[in-house]
Design an enzyme around this catalytic site. Structure first.
Site, PDB file in Angstrom:
ATOM      1  NE  ARG A   1      -3.486  -3.334   0.966  1.00  0.00           N
ATOM      2  CZ  ARG A   1      -3.595  -3.205  -0.607  1.00  0.00           C
ATOM      3  NH1 ARG A   1      -3.632  -2.826  -2.524  1.00  0.00           N
ATOM      4  NH2 ARG A   1      -4.286  -4.890  -0.157  1.00  0.00           N
TER       5      ARG A   1
ATOM      6  CE  LYS B   1      -2.365  -8.506   8.603  1.00  0.00           C
ATOM      7  NZ  LYS B   1      -2.845  -7.813   7.286  1.00  0.00           N
TER       8      LYS B   1
ATOM      9  CD  GLU C   1      -6.013  -9.208   5.911  1.00  0.00           C
ATOM     10  OE1 GLU C   1      -5.017  -8.284   5.377  1.00  0.00           O
ATOM     11  OE2 GLU C   1      -6.727  -7.946   5.678  1.00  0.00           O
TER      12      GLU C   1
ATOM     13  NE  ARG D   1     -12.971  -6.425   7.572  1.00  0.00           N
ATOM     14  CZ  ARG D   1     -12.036  -6.269   6.660  1.00  0.00           C
ATOM     15  NH1 ARG D   1     -12.471  -7.126   4.849  1.00  0.00           N
ATOM     16  NH2 ARG D   1     -10.743  -5.712   6.353  1.00  0.00           N
TER      17      ARG D   1
ATOM     18  CG  ASP E   1      -9.135  -2.603   5.536  1.00  0.00           C
ATOM     19  OD1 ASP E   1      -7.916  -1.767   6.369  1.00  0.00           O
ATOM     20  OD2 ASP E   1      -8.434  -3.060   4.796  1.00  0.00           O
TER      21      ASP E   1
ATOM     22  CD  GLU F   1      -5.393  -0.335   1.682  1.00  0.00           C
ATOM     23  OE1 GLU F   1      -4.755  -0.371   2.863  1.00  0.00           O
ATOM     24  OE2 GLU F   1      -5.528  -2.054   0.478  1.00  0.00           O
TER      25      GLU F   1
ATOM     26  CD  GLU G   1     -18.488  10.544   3.601  1.00  0.00           C
ATOM     27  OE1 GLU G   1     -17.834  12.283   3.503  1.00  0.00           O
ATOM     28  OE2 GLU G   1     -18.952   9.608   3.007  1.00  0.00           O
TER      29      GLU G   1
ATOM     30  CD1 TRP H   1     -11.420 -10.341  -0.270  1.00  0.00           C
ATOM     31  CD2 TRP H   1     -10.317 -10.523   1.460  1.00  0.00           C
ATOM     32  NE1 TRP H   1     -10.519 -10.950  -1.376  1.00  0.00           N
ATOM     33  CE2 TRP H   1      -9.482 -10.852   0.607  1.00  0.00           C
ATOM     34  CE3 TRP H   1      -9.827 -10.180   2.834  1.00  0.00           C
ATOM     35  CZ2 TRP H   1      -8.522 -10.920   0.783  1.00  0.00           C
ATOM     36  CZ3 TRP H   1      -8.785 -10.759   2.706  1.00  0.00           C
ATOM     37  CH2 TRP H   1      -7.254 -10.952   1.913  1.00  0.00           C
TER      38      TRP H   1
END
Ligand code: GCW
Length: 669
Positions: free
Chosen positions: A151, A272, A276, A326, A355, A383, A501, A531
């Site tokens: 990223r 982490k 993922e 999620r 995220d 990102e 946005e 995802w």
């Protein structure tokens, strides 16, 4: 460069400097002072006071500098925290004095004074004590050993290339200078996705790591490393990574000892785990407290920290399953563990539950962990907000998050008071963010993306600063003090998040982007993926039902009136409506518009406003340096074009799905 009286005033005080301490950080501060004054005022700084007998003096309270001793009495000293400083224009002693409890405090004070001069502030009559509000003010790099940056939108890594350390210590030093000038005191230099070779940063590559830590140290920055939870198994040394296995524990203790032998002021590990496809304690039927505490014990004897990320969710979800959510995951995993983490563990929580989308609610974990150290994680790298090809000044977004009232402890419990540790008296706390830098000459690819890097540091230091004030500082320090220039750039920055946005992510719906690289529109890009990122648009309506009665129940993770407000389709704020509710396209918003008309209007207007950004920038031609002008102009052209692509794809998609025309009868394909 300042002119006229202003310049005379600065010259009067800044011609001479009085520093007595040999300490490396103080010497770095001295270099910064000389460089800064030379470039802003065009004069060499000497050590002899000028004819009026005036000078700038800085040092620690314990140091030998007689001026510092004279200017700052006991009462002032007591107010200065470990990284803070006091600054005073003292007519009696003929100096502007900066005194601090630590060399790092002195350095921050020097940068403070340089910033005042760079933004043409008055430096006579200064008298204040300045302490950072947040203890940990951290940057996370997602740099890989092969030189790529996950990223990354500003070129390749300046730490690594081709599975080697670049050894570009000059560039790294400049980076450390930049970061300490805005108050950053911790940097994790490798990606949280730790691949094979990076696993060896805590062993084989320690000499190179120590080299970088040495550069950071002079600027008050502690180095952190991301580690691989399965590290013990990597070279077959131990047959498991089970956190309760004695051999595994011993392996980590030995590594910690080695790391501290090489880097005595090492900050700690960033982890982490079970996220993922990264390894973690779940494999062994253990929980995240077992995993984090095992590492914490290894680091404890050396004063190290474990920064354990809460970005844990099922990334192999079946899109047909509408109950798994999620957004719930971080809370569901970590809330039950509150109070179970060792004292030197800090949970790192992304600002939102998904995220780093353009718009999400604040993570409900803020407010849910009373007995756990925590830091918030922002993403400076753009990102999901235009990848440093679109301008998107994120400070207003971060401020909204920090000001969000969680109601965790009565009426006034904003996120910023959890993050600064004051709400529950946490031992460790602060702010972390994913870096947006690379080896592009301007550091951030888009020149205006520098405002995010600068702004992040300033906000981490003091969350009370306004987005406007931070923008004004950065503009003045970057382009000079011309108010006409500042007015234009400041408007561009302050409008940019709202503009981005409006043509990308209506009403809190996210993820309408191309999979993997995440750039550009693709409404169904993630709709049938694993995802956990869906909008559920059909011919009648759109949005995710996260209510208690009919949805995933996510809204109940909030406290009191927040839970009620989000759960209610009538009360839910427009900008988050589709995050919490599935509604018909004809649903009427608080704004009085229907959802579908809102989508059309914001996309048409958003694309127009993106074009206006370019027009506004064009008005600066000739008023700022040509090369800087061109860099930004190119990106704004791309943005204006790309915004049209966004507009047309989104509008067309929803027109075809809903069959409802635009009230304004504009072109939809
Ligand atoms: O946003 C996602 C990114 C991944 C990243 C992950 C994380 C480092 O798309 O690239 O991995 O978040 O935060 O761990």
């Amino acid at each position: 460069m300042p002119s006229g009286n202003q310049r005379d005033l600065y010259m009067k005080w800044c011609g001479a400097v009085k520093v007595t301490e040999e300490n490396d950080i103080i010497q770095a501060a001295l270099q910064e002072w000389r460089k800064g004054i030379e470039s802003m005022l065009g004069i060499q700084v000497g050590s002899e006071a000028n004819p009026q007998g005036l000078a700038v003096a800085f040092g620690t309270f314990q140091g030998e500098n007689p001026l510092i001793r004279r200017v700052f009495g006991e009462e002032t000293r007591r107010k200065v925290g470990p990284e803070g400083f006091a600054i005073r224009t003292s007519e009696d002693t003929g100096c502007i004095a900066i005194g601090a409890a630590s060399p790092a405090g002195v350095l921050y004070g020097v940068f403070h004074l340089l910033r005042l001069i760079g933004s043409l502030k008055n430096i006579e009559g200064l008298d204040e004590v300045v302490n950072p509000v947040n203890g940990l003010r951290m940057i996370n790099h997602w740099d890989n050993f092969d030189g790529s940056v996950e990223r990354g939108y500003a070129g390749r890594s300046f730490f690594y290339e081709n599975n080697q350390f670049t050894g570009e210590l000059e560039r790294i030093r400049d980076y450390a200078r930049l970061m300490s000038s805005v108050g950053i005191n911790a940097i994790a230099i490798n990606n949280v996705n730790v691949h094979a070779l990076e696993t060896l940063f805590i062993s084989k590559y320690l000499p190179e790591v120590a080299g970088i830590a040495g550069v950071f140290r002079r600027y008050g920055i502690r180095l952190f490393l991301s580690v691989n939870f399965a590290g013990p198994m990597h070279e077959g040394e131990v047959g498991t990574a089970d956190p309760l296995d004695p051999e595994v524990r011993k392996w980590w203790q030995d590594r910690a000892a080695e790391v501290y032998a090489a880097v005595p002021d090492f900050g700690g590990f960033v982890v982490k785990a079970d996220s993922e496809n990264r390894p973690g304690p779940f494999t062994y039927g253990r929980d995240h407290a077992d995993g984090a505490n095992m590492l914490a014990e290894a680091l404890e004897p050396f004063g190290g920290l474990v920064i354990w990320r809460c970005f844990v969710y099922n990334c192999k979800q079946d899109w047909r399953d509408r109950k798994t959510d999620r957004a719930r995951a971080a809370y569901d995993h970590f809330k039950p563990l509150d109070g179970k983490f060792n004292d030197n563990v800090i949970l790192q929580i992304k600002n939102g539950p998904m995220d780093f989308q353009v718009r999400e609610p604040v993570s409900p974990l803020f407010g849910a962990l009373e007995r756990t150290n925590q830091v918030i994680e922002f993403q400076i790298a753009q990102e999901y907000t235009g990848q440093q090809r679109h301008v998107c000044y994120l400070v207003p977004q971060w401020k909204e998050v920090l000001d969000f009232n969680t109601y965790a402890q009565g009426e006034a419990s904003p996120v910023k008071r959890i993050v600064d540790g004051s709400l529950w008296g946490s031992r460790h706390s602060g702010i972390a963010a994913v870096s947006n830098t690379g080896n592009d000459r301007n550091w951030t690819g888009h020149l205006l993306a520098q405002a995010n890097l600068y702004g992040y540091g300033r906000l981490a230091w003091n969350p009370e600063l306004t987005a406007e004030a931070i923008a004004a500082e950065w503009i003045s320090l970057t382009f000079g003090p011309d108010p006409a220039v500042s007015g234009v750039i400041s408007r561009i920055l302050l409008d940019s998040w709202n503009i981005y946005e409006s043509y990308t992510a209506p009403l809190g719906v996210g993820w309408m982007i191309n999979p993997e690289h995440h750039y550009g529109p693709n409404v169904d890009g993630y709709e049938y993926s694993q995802w956990g990122t869906y909008h559920y648009a059909d011919h009648k309506g759109i949005g995710v039902d996260r209510t208690v009665k009919t949805g995933t129940g996510y809204s109940a993770q909030y406290i009191g009136s927040n839970a009620e407000r989000y759960d209610s389709v009538e009360e839910c704020p427009d900008e988050l409506l589709l995050f919490f509710h599935h509604v018909p396209y004809t649903h009427v918003l608080h704004s009085g518009k229907t959802v579908i008309q809102h989508i059309y209007d914001t996309h048409f207007e958003g694309a127009e406003r993106a074009a206006e950004l370019l027009a506004a920038w064009s008005s600066l031609k000739g008023s700022i340096r040509e090369d800087l002008y061109i860099q930004v102009e190119e990106r704004l052209k791309e943005q204006a074009d790309h915004a049209k692509e966004w507009r047309d794809q989104i509008n067309t998609y929803f027109y075809r799905k809903s069959g409802i025309g635009d009230a304004g009868q504009r072109t939809i394909y």
